[in-house]
Write a protein that holds these residues in place. Structure first.
Motif, short mmCIF file in Angstrom:
data_model
loop_
_atom_site.label_atom_id
_atom_site.label_comp_id
_atom_site.label_asym_id
_atom_site.label_seq_id
_atom_site.Cartn_x
_atom_site.Cartn_y
_atom_site.Cartn_z
N GLU A 176 0.77 -1.20 -0.08
CA GLU A 176 0.01 0.18 0.27
C GLU A 176 0.84 1.06 -0.26
O GLU A 176 0.63 2.54 -0.58
N ASP A 177 1.73 1.43 0.88
CA ASP A 177 2.67 2.19 1.04
C ASP A 177 3.62 2.55 0.04
O ASP A 177 3.15 3.20 -0.80
N GLU A 213 -4.44 12.24 -4.05
CA GLU A 213 -3.53 11.74 -5.45
C GLU A 213 -3.79 10.29 -4.33
O GLU A 213 -4.59 9.39 -5.51
N LEU A 214 -4.18 9.80 -3.20
CA LEU A 214 -4.18 8.67 -2.92
C LEU A 214 -5.98 8.09 -3.39
O LEU A 214 -5.87 6.27 -3.70
N ASP A 240 -7.87 13.26 0.39
CA ASP A 240 -6.62 12.87 -0.17
C ASP A 240 -6.41 12.99 -1.22
O ASP A 240 -6.59 11.22 -1.62
N ARG A 290 1.19 3.48 -2.65
CA ARG A 290 1.18 5.09 -2.64
C ARG A 290 1.74 6.38 -3.19
O ARG A 290 1.69 7.26 -4.13
N ARG A 291 3.79 6.01 -3.06
CA ARG A 291 4.95 6.42 -3.02
C ARG A 291 4.87 6.32 -4.56
O ARG A 291 5.47 7.72 -5.17
N TRP A 305 -8.28 -2.77 1.18
CA TRP A 305 -8.62 -1.01 1.16
C TRP A 305 -10.41 -1.01 1.42
O TRP A 305 -10.60 -0.38 1.84
N THR A 340 -5.07 7.14 -6.69
CA THR A 340 -4.44 5.64 -6.42
C THR A 340 -5.32 4.34 -6.72
O THR A 340 -4.85 3.91 -7.33
N PHE A 341 -5.95 4.08 -5.34
CA PHE A 341 -6.42 2.83 -5.24
C PHE A 341 -7.58 3.46 -6.56
O PHE A 341 -8.21 2.00 -6.46
N GLY A 374 2.95 5.27 -7.35
CA GLY A 374 1.96 5.12 -8.39
C GLY A 374 1.24 3.64 -8.59
O GLY A 374 2.84 3.32 -8.50
#
Lengths: 197, 197
Positions: free
Chosen positions: B18-19, B105-106, B103, B22-23, B63, B109-110, B25
């Protein structure tokens, strides 16, 4: 004799712009491309459409107006309002879904174009909601529906069926269940429209 | 004494994945990145998740499961079913809209991740529809709703409210009217659920 030079009408510019957008895509197409396609200076184009945004908005508006033309509620006034509403929703879904499935490139081009033309799209959405309102108001007059505010109800029906006509959902339209799912939503909505509060 | 080495659990791999997603993409993130972040070989990751797709699906699944946890209908059983349904829909909308606005960006991503995890999303949608069905079935038991097939009705309510919770519509959620528009759709739907056919 010199060959007849066609007058540069807005209609001709829009035809050329639509063609250029189709060929180059909304990201690359420019007013100069449109002028070239017409064999005129870009100044001549700007005399009709003062900015690139104005030209794009006009293309989007004309495209959406054409799309909704067959949806005029006055074209189909037979039978109960609930059934008219179902036919109208199915026609709207068929128009959008047909475009997305049969000409995905053109559909993507116009989806991108309209995503940027917020005011044009807002007017299009208002127009669609007004057509639903017209059918609902007919249903109220005939005693079939019990709605105190057909304008609000029309907008709610449009929003409640977004999944079946909003271009954002195009990827879901290949699912063969989508037709019966629209029917399920319509069923619940017309029961709501017919219910005494 | 050697330092304690944490056991490589699925949970730890999912946290790291997940991390990494997030970083970097979803386009750039790889299983090797995940293994590096954990200080293990990529073979160790593959022992838990046989493919990159399996790992991504597991991240998406966890998620989405977390997202829907606060929506368990058993957590809010007070009052009429119609009001419970409104609160449930508003909570779902608040969760999705809150993520998109707070958020982005997150959220992007998701959204991209889940767009590729079709089966995971299908299970998520089924789960949401089943929760609505539970509320509707309670309303049928109490005599508030008149629905012969709460499963179909649950799915129809979820589809009819897509505009307010489907990530595709995120760009429309900044409009302050969106809350009252959900209310309008809910009104029509609960009238439909309560109507005698």
């Amino acid at each position: 004799m010199t060959p007849a030079v066609a007058v540069l009408t807005e209609e001709r510019i829009l035809d050329a712009a639509e063609d250029v957008l189709r060929r180059f895509g909304p990201t690359k197409a420019t007013v100069v491309d449109v002028a070239k396609a017409l064999g005129v200076s870009h100044g001549s184009v700007y005399r009709h459409f003062p900015t690139k945004v104005a030209l794009r908005d006009a293309v989007a508006r004309r495209w959406l107006d054409r799309l909704v033309e067959p949806l005029d509620p006055a074209r189909d006034t037979n039978g109960p309002a609930a059934e008219r509403l179902l036919r109208w929703l199915e026609r709207l879904a068929a128009i959008k879904q047909g475009l997305a499935l049969n000409d995905p490139e053109l559909f993507a081009t116009f989806s991108q174009l309209t995503a940027e033309a917020r005011e044009v799209v807002a007017a299009h959405v208002d127009h669609l909601a007004a057509m639903i309102t017209e059918i609902i108001a007919d249903g109220v007059r005939s005693g079939e529906f019990v709605v105190t505010d057909p304008v609000t109800a029309g907008r709610a029906v449009l929003h409640a069926t977004a999944r079946f006509h909003h271009p954002l959902h195009a990827a879901e339209w290949a699912d063969p269940a989508v037709g019966s799912e629209l029917h399920e939503v319509w069923q619940l909505l017309v029961q709501g429209l017919a219910a005494r509060p």
